[in-house]
Structure formats: structure tokens, C-alpha cells
Design an enzyme around this catalytic site. Structure first.
Site: not given
Lengths: 381, 381
Positions: B92, B266
Site C-alpha cells: 500500500d 486483502d
């Protein structure tokens, strides 16, 4: 008929190597038993423990009687089934943990009353109940119930506890009742007083056990004291029965104790150290929390057969430990237990080939290549 | 040339199954990415994660920039080498964690200044620095830097953050500079306001990314809100590029989102739940702390291929969880990640055979055989 065949394949001085044959498998001696206090060797899958070469693990009567309870373990098929360890298990008798963990202990001639360290509930252990619990757990090697004193203690107290332990040894044996396919070990007590240790050993031999433990050591005394007591006590124990030094120890303690005729060991050091960022290696102990490891791409030991030692960089393990990640404790415990099992395998091989004295010297020389020494040998990151 | 081939092998309604082909291996979609926040999927060895069928894991820029530091990971060979995961990794951008973890955040048009939650040290993230960090980590799928708002928030704030994220998306793309053998994903923002989500999606498509994520969901809103936003947003994203729903979710969230065209997920749920005594099963979630499991000799799921689900009794796992033993978290995390990967494999198979709608119904019916329902079906221990 209780007890297991114990064959000594080779001796080298007082050191000996051989095997204890049990229906659940052979225990190669000298043996190190990883500690599975609460029916788990902390942070390890049972298959990993086995793959490292452990033939037997230890579990704790005190902890398991309180949680989940011995009767419950029995209902779930016994400790082997419960913890998925089909190989031999030794259980202690609860005496040592009652002394070190329980609160409001009250010892009388019959047994010990105490409160659980978990929830304060009241419990009682007697020789008979300790043996019953170990039978419910389905332990392979059962320990007699004994009283452990914190040392130093006045001689009259040490003598009283030793004689009480002898009496409890006799009651433990009666309660054990020659259980087939099991063994019962007596425990030598007597603090650091040679005369009392000998009285204890002779008393136990007279009662007759399948093996003999030396208890009440490695509780803070100098190594020299421990070794002297071993020097004085081990010869009084039957040569044809296994000798077990309880709660010992460092790699150096083990090397020296084997030289004095000890066959079995257990200790929380490799597992506890693994949860505190310490790695045992052939070159001494590494503190993986040390910032010096942060940029190291080398593993703990590239020549180890253990993946934890061989495959992960020190920099990564340092990161895991600093970040409080469970994988750090998992890898270091794995590494440390691998180290201990390799230590024992090397000890057995050295005795078998009659070079044990040289082996001790070689091991100590390797350890002298300490953390600092090794750091100096490494190129800067 | 950046970006990876994405082939869709089959569709069923809006659901699709296929594969993203990367130099480090294929990512079968729909895919669930286990979360390895600090370069470790908590309590798991990397080989275990792989063996469960995970093609890719996620790691967090925010955590890794603070500890051990992106430059250090680069010196140690990159994140794949560091954490021993040679397969694809998505990172991320740090935006979400800065919002949720850092203190003293200050957002300006250029980026975000903040203090570390670990030691209070000052740091700054900009789109350029986020991309640089992700490049140092050697991430395969790089996320644009964005601003995440806590919802609910007033519309002007949501719009401002969305437009800022668009501008940062453009700067992220310039900084990414078409890195070869890597992909850059844009992130749709806009809160729960369909009009803003569409502006965000169209703006991102105009900039042009290798894949498109939907961010800022699963932050506490009802599932219906999340699904409605997906209904409105997914059709605005290019059909030939992967769609990634960030931070989602429960098995039910995943089933429903796949039906709306999402390809990647996720979530910390399976790993976090594993550390809190919860087991995901085909029959719903089990709370292993519940005393009802104490005497159960049955495993979590005798038909599972995962040893944690198949080989250990519920009674033993209950004991481990109650005793705070690490092995409890290790086994439950293993079980839960196995459950999630099986969930995804079943989803892919159902789409491939054109029975996805039926599959959703069948899964929900199984879950309705809840903890209590299943208990009623079991013989008493």
C-alpha cells in the site's frame, strides 16, 4: 513389570552414551528434553520438535492439573494424543512448581496444599495424587513427588525436606504400583550438603527406582557447586540406570554434567531465550536485539541444517524481534532447540568414539569465538 | 513498459476469474492477499502461506518505512529476499495507515507530515516519496499515494480529499515512471457519495493505471453501503484491468464483491481473528475460547486439507487459547488463512463453471449451520 531397558553402548570416563527403549520409541542418551510446560513446546509445532531430533519432551504436572485438568486430558486420549506428540513424555511431579509458582503453600507430612497462580483456587498434591495425575496424563516417565527448597536454606530445613522427599518417594513407588510400560524415577535431594545428598541417594536406591534424578540444582548456585554435588552424588547412583539432572542447563552445564555421568537433561533456556531475542550458535550466544545485526544479510549459521538458522538473514530476525513479531520468537526458538539437539548428537558421537575430553575442549574453544569475536571477523555491512 | 497481462478466463454475470501474469509468478483471480504488515504474515512461516495457495501477499509502506526503513530493506536485497517471499508482493502507499496510526498528522497539498506511532519521530510522505519507498521495497504492485478520510465526513471534505487523491495519483504515476516489470494501481476515493466516486474513477481512468483499487470502504459502514458503492463504481472501471477492493473483508463481503466484478482483496480478518481465538470454518465462525470446546476431541474441520484444521482437537486448541500459548494463535491463523484461500479457490471454480449465483446461495446456507447449529449436531464429548 515397570521400567525400560537402558543399554549403554559406550563409555568415556564417567560419560556414557546409549539408549532407553520405551514402547513409544527409543530415547538416545545423553538426551535433552525440550520443555512443553502447558502441553506445548512454546512457539513450535510438534512435528518441528521431532524433526530436530528430540526423542522425548517434558510436561509439567502442576500446570496441567490446573489447566486443562488431568481428568480432561485423560478424556481427550492422554497427553500424547492431546499435544500430538506420539513419542515418549516425561512429567515432573509438581513439587518444584508448587514451590516456585503457587501461593499460600502449606507443606505437611502428607502433602502440600496451595492456591493456583491462575485463579487462586485451592488444590492439594500428595505423592498419591501426583502419581495419579501423571497416570491420567499417560506419562511414560513418571517422577516421584518431592519437596523442593529454595537454596540457601539452613541445614535442618534441607535435611527435613530431603527426608520428607524420601518418604514421599516410597509412597510414590507404592502408588505407581509397577505400572507396565512406564518408568518411575526417584529424585535425590539434599541441597548443597554432600552428606545429605548421599543419604538421599542411598535411601532411593534402597527403595528402588527405574531411574534416578538429581533435583534442587541449577536454582542459582554457582556452576562449581552444582558440579561438585554431581561429583559426589552420581557415583552413588546405580550405573545401570539412567541419571537425570533436572532443569539443567546451559550448553556448558550439559557438557560438564555428561562428563560426570548424567544421561538426561531438561531446561527452558533454549525456548525462553528464543522468546527474548537470543540465539544459541556454535560460536556463542547472539543477542538479536543488538542494533549491530540490523544490516546483516548473513544468516545465524549458514552451515546449520535448521532453516531458522540457515535461511533467514540476521537483519530480518533483528527486525522481527524489535517489532515484537511472533515469527521472531518462532525462528529463534527453532534455532535454539536445533542447537541443543545438535549439541547432544555431537556429545553422543564424541563419547562413542572415545574423544569426549577433547570434544569438551573443542566446544569451549568455539564458544570463545564469542559474539564480539565473531563480529570482529565479519566484514562491515 | 509497466503493468502485467491480465487475462479473464471466464465471466459469470459481473464476476470474473482469470490471472495476472507477473515475472514473479501468476496471481489467480479473484485473489485474497494475506496481510504481512511488518514483512511477516503474523505467526506464519512464509512457506506455510505459500502452501495454502496464496499467490501474493500485501505489506505496508507506513510500517516498513518506520521500521526497519525502506533503504535498509533495499540494502538487504528487497522485501522478497528480506521476508523470504519470492512471489508477488503488493504494497500500500502509506496513506491509510498515516490516517489511522500516526499522530500529529498535517495534510497539505504536497503531502502529509506526521509523527511515528513507534517513537514519535517526524516523517513526511508525498506521492513521490511513497513511490520511492515502494520501489526500494521492490514491490510488484505499487499503490498510488492517496488521502483517506474517516467516514462519515461532510461532503466538502470528502470531495477535497478525493480531488487531492486524484492529483496525487497523477504525481504518483509520474514518479512511478512506467517502471518495467511493476504495476501501479490508482485508488478510487469519494466516500459514500456516488457522484464523487464516479468523478474519481473517471479521473483515474483518464490518468491511466495498470489496475484500479476502491479505497476508503470497509471502515465501519454497513455492508449494504459498501455494495451499493461497488455497484455504482465498478462499471466505471476498465473491464480489462484488475479491480482491487482494499481492506475487504469477511467471507460474505468477498462473495458479494466478486459478484460485482472485484478481482483482488486483502484483509487482516483471518490473521487477527486467529490471534483472538476465532476459527473460520465452512460452517461459520467458532469462538475457541468458548468452554463448550474444552472437551471436544473433534478437530475444527476433519475434511480440511490444512493440518491445523484437521489434526488438532478443538479441546487442545481451546486449552492453548485459554493458556495464552502462541501455538493457539499459530494454529488458528493457519486454519483461517487456509479457509480464505479455499474460499477463493471455490469462488474461482464456481465462476469458471458458470454457477456463481448458486455458489453464493450454497455458501450462505453452509454458514447458517452456525456455531450453535453445529454444536447441536455433535454428539456430546
Amino acid at each position: 513389570m515397570s521400567g525400560f531397558p537402558f543399554t549403554i553402548a559406550a563409555t568415556d570416563g564417567a560419560a556414557r552414551t546409549g539408549a532407553i527403549k520405551t514402547p513409544r520409541g527409543e530415547i538416545r542418551t545423553p538426551a535433552f528434553m525440550p520443555v512443553g510446560t502447558q502441553a506445548t513446546v512454546k512457539t513450535m509445532y510438534p512435528e518441528q520438535v521431532r524433526a530436530l531430533g528430540a526423542d522425548i519432551v517434558l510436561a509439567n504436572t502442576y500446570h496441567l492439573m490446573l489447566r486443562p485438568g488431568a481428568e480432561r486430558v485423560a478424556r481427550l486420549g492422554g497427553l500424547h494424543e492431546f499435544m500430538r506428540w506420539p513419542h515418549p513424555i516425561l512429567t515432573d511431579s509438581g513439587g518444584f512448581q508448587v514451590m516456585s509458582l503457587a501461593s499460600l503453600r502449606k507443606v505437611d507430612a502428607d502433602g502440600v496444599s496451595f492456591r493456583s497462580h491462575i485463579d487462586g483456587s485451592e488444590h492439594r498434591l500428595t505423592p498419591e495424587r501426583s502419581i495419579e495425575i501423571q497416570r491420567l496424563l499417560d506419562s511414560d516417565i513418571v517422577m516421584q513427588f518431592d519437596e523442593c527448597l529454595a537454596l540457601p536454606a539452613p541445614r535442618p530445613d534441607v535435611e527435613r525436606a530431603m527426608r520428607l522427599s524420601l518418604a514421599w518417594g516410597e509412597r510414590s513407588k507404592a502408588a505407581f504400583d509397577n505400572a507396565p510400560d512406564k518408568a518411575l524415577f526417584g529424585i535425590v535431594q539434599g541441597g548443597d550438603i554432600a552428606e545429605l545428598r548421599l543419604i538421599s541417594a542411598e535411601g532411593l536406591v534402597e527403595i528402588g527406582f527405574d531411574g534416578y534424578a538429581v533435583g534442587g540444582l541449577a536454582v542459582g548456585e554457582p556452576q562449581a557447586t552444582m558440579l561438585q554435588i554431581l561429583d559426589e552424588t552420581a557415583p552413588a547412583l546405580p550405573a545401570d540406570r539412567p541419571r537425570y539432572l533436572m532443569g539443567v542447563g546451559t550448553p556448558d552445564d550439559i557438557l560438564e554434567s555428561v562428563a560426570r555421568g548424567v544421561d538426561m537433561f531438561d531446561c527452558v533456556l533454549p525456548t525462553r531465550a528464543g522468546r527474548h531475542g537470543l540465539a544459541y550458535t556454535r560460536f556463542g550466544k547472539l543477542n538479536m536485539k543488538n542494533a549491530r545485526h540490523a544490516d546483516e544479510s548473513a544468516p545465524i549459521d549458514a552451515e546449520s541444517a535448521c532453516p531458522a538458522a540457515r535461511d533467514y538473514s540476521r537483519g530480518y530476525i533483528h527486525h522481527l524481534v524489535k517489532a515484537g513479531e511472533t515469527l521472531g520468537a518462532m525462528l529463534l526458538t527453532w534455532n535454539n532447540l536445533a542447537y541443543y539437539q545438535t549439541l547432544m548428537a555431537d556429545i553422543r558421537a564424541a563419547i562413542a568414539s572415545g574423544r569426549y575430553a577433547d570434544h569438551i575442549l573443542a566446544m569451549k574453544a568455539e564458544w570463545a569465538r564469542s559474539e564480539e569475536g565473531r563480529a570482529a571477523l565479519q566484514p562491515p555491512a
